[in-house]
Design a protein around this motif. Structure first.
Motif, PDB file in Angstrom:
ATOM      1  N   GLN A 124       0.815  -1.213   0.000  1.00  0.00           N
ATOM      2  CA  GLN A 124       0.000   0.000   0.000  1.00  0.00           C
ATOM      3  C   GLN A 124       0.850   1.264   0.000  1.00  0.00           C
ATOM      4  O   GLN A 124       0.322   2.359  -0.061  1.00  0.00           O
ATOM      5  CB  GLN A 124      -0.931   0.002   1.221  1.00  0.00           C
ATOM      6  CG  GLN A 124      -1.900  -1.175   1.246  1.00  0.00           C
ATOM      7  CD  GLN A 124      -2.772  -1.167   2.480  1.00  0.00           C
ATOM      8  OE1 GLN A 124      -2.899  -0.160   3.165  1.00  0.00           O
ATOM      9  NE2 GLN A 124      -3.377  -2.308   2.786  1.00  0.00           N
ATOM     10  N   GLY A 125       2.155   1.105   0.065  1.00  0.00           N
ATOM     11  CA  GLY A 125       3.034   2.262   0.059  1.00  0.00           C
ATOM     12  C   GLY A 125       3.511   2.595  -1.335  1.00  0.00           C
ATOM     13  O   GLY A 125       2.860   2.285  -2.333  1.00  0.00           O
ATOM     14  N   VAL A 126       4.694   3.191  -1.414  1.00  0.00           N
ATOM     15  CA  VAL A 126       5.249   3.624  -2.696  1.00  0.00           C
ATOM     16  C   VAL A 126       6.378   2.699  -3.103  1.00  0.00           C
ATOM     17  O   VAL A 126       7.404   2.621  -2.432  1.00  0.00           O
ATOM     18  CB  VAL A 126       5.774   5.068  -2.608  1.00  0.00           C
ATOM     19  CG1 VAL A 126       6.381   5.496  -3.929  1.00  0.00           C
ATOM     20  CG2 VAL A 126       4.641   6.006  -2.213  1.00  0.00           C
ATOM     21  N   SER A 127       6.193   2.000  -4.189  1.00  0.00           N
ATOM     22  CA  SER A 127       7.222   1.108  -4.734  1.00  0.00           C
ATOM     23  C   SER A 127       7.431   1.402  -6.199  1.00  0.00           C
ATOM     24  O   SER A 127       6.494   1.771  -6.910  1.00  0.00           O
ATOM     25  CB  SER A 127       6.820  -0.366  -4.581  1.00  0.00           C
ATOM     26  OG  SER A 127       6.824  -0.778  -3.244  1.00  0.00           O
ATOM     27  N   ARG A 320      12.685   1.815  -5.151  1.00  0.00           N
ATOM     28  CA  ARG A 320      12.008   1.825  -3.859  1.00  0.00           C
ATOM     29  C   ARG A 320      11.137   0.579  -3.705  1.00  0.00           C
ATOM     30  O   ARG A 320      10.515   0.106  -4.641  1.00  0.00           O
ATOM     31  CB  ARG A 320      11.124   3.064  -3.738  1.00  0.00           C
ATOM     32  CG  ARG A 320      11.891   4.385  -3.804  1.00  0.00           C
ATOM     33  CD  ARG A 320      10.949   5.564  -3.938  1.00  0.00           C
ATOM     34  NE  ARG A 320      10.266   5.551  -5.242  1.00  0.00           N
ATOM     35  CZ  ARG A 320       9.386   6.473  -5.627  1.00  0.00           C
ATOM     36  NH1 ARG A 320       9.069   7.466  -4.802  1.00  0.00           N
ATOM     37  NH2 ARG A 320       8.818   6.395  -6.813  1.00  0.00           N
ATOM     38  N   LEU A 321      11.092   0.067  -2.473  1.00  0.00           N
ATOM     39  CA  LEU A 321      10.190  -1.025  -2.132  1.00  0.00           C
ATOM     40  C   LEU A 321       9.508  -0.693  -0.815  1.00  0.00           C
ATOM     41  O   LEU A 321      10.165  -0.469   0.199  1.00  0.00           O
ATOM     42  CB  LEU A 321      10.947  -2.351  -1.985  1.00  0.00           C
ATOM     43  CG  LEU A 321      10.091  -3.527  -1.488  1.00  0.00           C
ATOM     44  CD1 LEU A 321       9.026  -3.899  -2.525  1.00  0.00           C
ATOM     45  CD2 LEU A 321      10.959  -4.733  -1.148  1.00  0.00           C
ATOM     46  N   SER A 322       8.195  -0.666  -0.829  1.00  0.00           N
ATOM     47  CA  SER A 322       7.413  -0.426   0.382  1.00  0.00           C
ATOM     48  C   SER A 322       6.533  -1.635   0.632  1.00  0.00           C
ATOM     49  O   SER A 322       5.703  -1.994  -0.206  1.00  0.00           O
ATOM     50  CB  SER A 322       6.546   0.831   0.230  1.00  0.00           C
ATOM     51  OG  SER A 322       5.745   1.014   1.383  1.00  0.00           O
ATOM     52  N   LEU A 323       6.698  -2.275   1.773  1.00  0.00           N
ATOM     53  CA  LEU A 323       5.892  -3.438   2.120  1.00  0.00           C
ATOM     54  C   LEU A 323       4.563  -3.051   2.727  1.00  0.00           C
ATOM     55  O   LEU A 323       3.625  -3.842   2.733  1.00  0.00           O
ATOM     56  CB  LEU A 323       6.665  -4.333   3.093  1.00  0.00           C
ATOM     57  CG  LEU A 323       8.004  -4.865   2.587  1.00  0.00           C
ATOM     58  CD1 LEU A 323       8.687  -5.696   3.668  1.00  0.00           C
ATOM     59  CD2 LEU A 323       7.802  -5.692   1.333  1.00  0.00           C
ATOM     60  N   ASP A 324       4.488  -1.839   3.230  1.00  0.00           N
ATOM     61  CA  ASP A 324       3.254  -1.352   3.845  1.00  0.00           C
ATOM     62  C   ASP A 324       3.367   0.159   3.977  1.00  0.00           C
ATOM     63  O   ASP A 324       4.464   0.680   4.203  1.00  0.00           O
ATOM     64  CB  ASP A 324       3.049  -2.001   5.217  1.00  0.00           C
ATOM     65  CG  ASP A 324       1.706  -1.641   5.840  1.00  0.00           C
ATOM     66  OD1 ASP A 324       1.630  -0.580   6.506  1.00  0.00           O
ATOM     67  OD2 ASP A 324       0.740  -2.398   5.643  1.00  0.00           O
ATOM     68  N   MET A 330      12.127   0.771   1.649  1.00  0.00           N
ATOM     69  CA  MET A 330      13.422   0.110   1.573  1.00  0.00           C
ATOM     70  C   MET A 330      14.068   0.378   0.221  1.00  0.00           C
ATOM     71  O   MET A 330      13.396   0.739  -0.747  1.00  0.00           O
ATOM     72  CB  MET A 330      13.251  -1.398   1.777  1.00  0.00           C
ATOM     73  CG  MET A 330      12.584  -1.767   3.095  1.00  0.00           C
ATOM     74  SD  MET A 330      12.243  -3.552   3.259  1.00  0.00           S
ATOM     75  CE  MET A 330      13.899  -4.198   3.493  1.00  0.00           C
ATOM     76  N   TYR A 331      15.393   0.210   0.146  1.00  0.00           N
ATOM     77  CA  TYR A 331      16.093   0.201  -1.135  1.00  0.00           C
ATOM     78  C   TYR A 331      15.883  -1.171  -1.795  1.00  0.00           C
ATOM     79  O   TYR A 331      15.792  -2.198  -1.114  1.00  0.00           O
ATOM     80  CB  TYR A 331      17.601   0.407  -0.946  1.00  0.00           C
ATOM     81  CG  TYR A 331      18.017   1.736  -0.398  1.00  0.00           C
ATOM     82  CD1 TYR A 331      17.708   2.928  -1.060  1.00  0.00           C
ATOM     83  CD2 TYR A 331      18.763   1.820   0.782  1.00  0.00           C
ATOM     84  CE1 TYR A 331      18.133   4.153  -0.561  1.00  0.00           C
ATOM     85  CE2 TYR A 331      19.190   3.041   1.278  1.00  0.00           C
ATOM     86  CZ  TYR A 331      18.863   4.206   0.614  1.00  0.00           C
ATOM     87  OH  TYR A 331      19.286   5.419   1.111  1.00  0.00           O
ATOM     88  N   ARG A 332      15.866  -1.178  -3.137  1.00  0.00           N
ATOM     89  CA  ARG A 332      15.791  -2.449  -3.857  1.00  0.00           C
ATOM     90  C   ARG A 332      16.662  -2.377  -5.105  1.00  0.00           C
ATOM     91  O   ARG A 332      16.635  -1.380  -5.825  1.00  0.00           O
ATOM     92  CB  ARG A 332      14.343  -2.769  -4.241  1.00  0.00           C
ATOM     93  CG  ARG A 332      14.221  -4.057  -5.046  1.00  0.00           C
ATOM     94  CD  ARG A 332      12.801  -4.586  -5.129  1.00  0.00           C
ATOM     95  NE  ARG A 332      11.858  -3.685  -5.739  1.00  0.00           N
ATOM     96  CZ  ARG A 332      10.594  -4.027  -6.039  1.00  0.00           C
ATOM     97  NH1 ARG A 332      10.159  -5.251  -5.739  1.00  0.00           N
ATOM     98  NH2 ARG A 332       9.779  -3.156  -6.589  1.00  0.00           N
TER      99      ARG A 332
END
Length: 393
Positions: A124-127, A320-324, A330-332
């Motif tokens: 649901q975040g920004v990825s 960018r990786l957002s799990l929630d 996080m960095y990806r």
């Protein structure tokens, strides 16, 4: 959001300044540091009995019915819930001589931390879109010359002997003489419902010449398997968020999946940094992924198709990786490294020198990318506390 993905050149022909110049010597004079330590430092390291076990730990062990001699004689194999120390102040890791011989190190497995690609795409975040895979490249040998601060972490869990990766980092309270190692939280603590892992050691430049499994089994010299010896962790720190919310799949603790170890040698008096010859500064103010051209990740992948005996690296432009939506982004990066590379450092160049900005935490089941936490105030506070408590040792 960034909807297009474009591979970036590796910063000219030098390849991130000789592939991030991992052997750059840490700056600072050997006699620098902080002379006045806070009270917490004295209380955490005080040892009234002179048995090498700090009083605060001895008191905790007594509460759990743990006898130090029994522990060293094999009692550590008891993973009963009552004796699986889990709180932040309960870390206990006495040296057990000859435990980690070459064969036991070679047979240790990876503590895989994966999430499915589906889970990663419905956050649901920004990825950013998943990156294209970057094939991991074997590091040049000897490792102590080409990637001196990088090494392998060994530890025992209820499932058996396990491996991770780690990096020698500088200590602001002991410039030039650091005994600190950066890794992932899940390499030292099981997370929610678990506790601290045991018999944690760091082996810088493990398998220095990249020998094959057959060559190692035939009896490679000790100076090749562990060229700088084994370094036992006498204290570890990970985030409260990892302890409370970490899980086999990363969980709510994944964005806080980092740890710092203070280590000591089995023999000798020189610091880890003096022995290895280098340590990297940790950058706690690195920009968001969009502000970084390239990140390099180093480690010892152990899950197939790798065997954990060879050091590899991946270099890519991070996304960018957002799990929630409630968790830090996080960095990806694209990378084919597998479990065992967990805890390995992520580096970027700052003013011509490599700095650690993250560590490998999680990846998908198909091993096409890696994600690591963005280090900020919480990570800095963790580092500061360990440095102030142990930096003078």
């Amino acid at each position: 959001m960034r909807f297009s993905y474009r591979r970036q050149p590796l910063l000219a022909a030098t390849g991130l300044i000789a592939v991030l110049a991992l052997t750059a010597t840490a700056c600072g004079s050997a006699d620098g540091g902080t002379s006045d330590k806070p009270d917490v430092a004295a209380s955490r390291t005080a040892d009234r009995d002179g048995d090498g076990v700090p009083d605060v730990i001895a008191d905790r062990l007594e509460e759990h019915g743990v006898d130090v001699d029994d522990w060293q004689g094999g009692g550590w194999k008891d993973w009963d819930e009552e004796q699986w120390l889990g709180e932040a102040e309960e870390f206990f890791n006495p040296v057990i001589e000859d435990l980690w011989d070459a064969e036991r190190m070679r047979e240790a497995e990876d503590p895989a931390k994966t999430i499915s690609s589906q889970d990663a795409s419905v956050d649901q975040g920004v990825s950013d879109p998943p990156p294209a895979p970057v094939e991991a490249t074997p590091e040049k040998t000897p490792y102590h010359v080409n990637a001196g601060p990088v090494g392998k972490i060994f530890f025992d869990s209820p499932e058996g002997a396990m491996v991770c990766s780690g990096t020698v980092v500088s200590d602001e309270n002991r410039p030039g003489r650091s005994n600190l190692v950066w890794t992932a939280g899940h390499c030292v603590h099981a997370g929610s419902g678990g506790g601290w892992y045991r018999n944690i050691v760091f082996v810088p430049a493990y398998n220095d010449l990249g020998r094959s499994e057959e060559e190692l089994a035939a009896g490679a010299p000790a100076e090749e398997v562990a060229p700088f010896g084994q370094w036992w962790a006498d204290w570890a720190a990970t985030s409260d968020e990892w302890i409370a919310g970490g899980s086999q799949e990363g969980g709510a603790g994944a964005a806080y999946d980092y740890a710092v170890l203070h280590v000591k040698p089995e023999a000798g008096s020189k610091s880890l940094e003096e022995t290895v010859g280098s340590a990297l500064d940790v950058d706690f103010s690195a920009p968001a992924a969009s502000g970084i051209d390239s990140l390099g990740a180093w480690g010892y992948p152990a899950a197939p198709p790798y065997n954990g005996l060879t050091m590899f690296r991946c270099i890519d432009r991070p996304g960018r990786l957002s799990l929630d939506a409630s968790l830090p982004t996080m960095y990806r990066i694209g990378c084919t490294m597998t479990g065992g590379s967990s805890g390995g450092g992520w580096f970027r160049m700052v003013d011509g020198a490599p700095r650690l900005v993250s560590n490998t935490s999680i990846g998908p089941a198909d091993n096409t990318w890696l994600a690591g936490p963005r280090l900020g105030k919480g990570a800095k506070a963790l580092y500061d506390d360990l440095s102030m408590s142990y930096g003078g040792r």
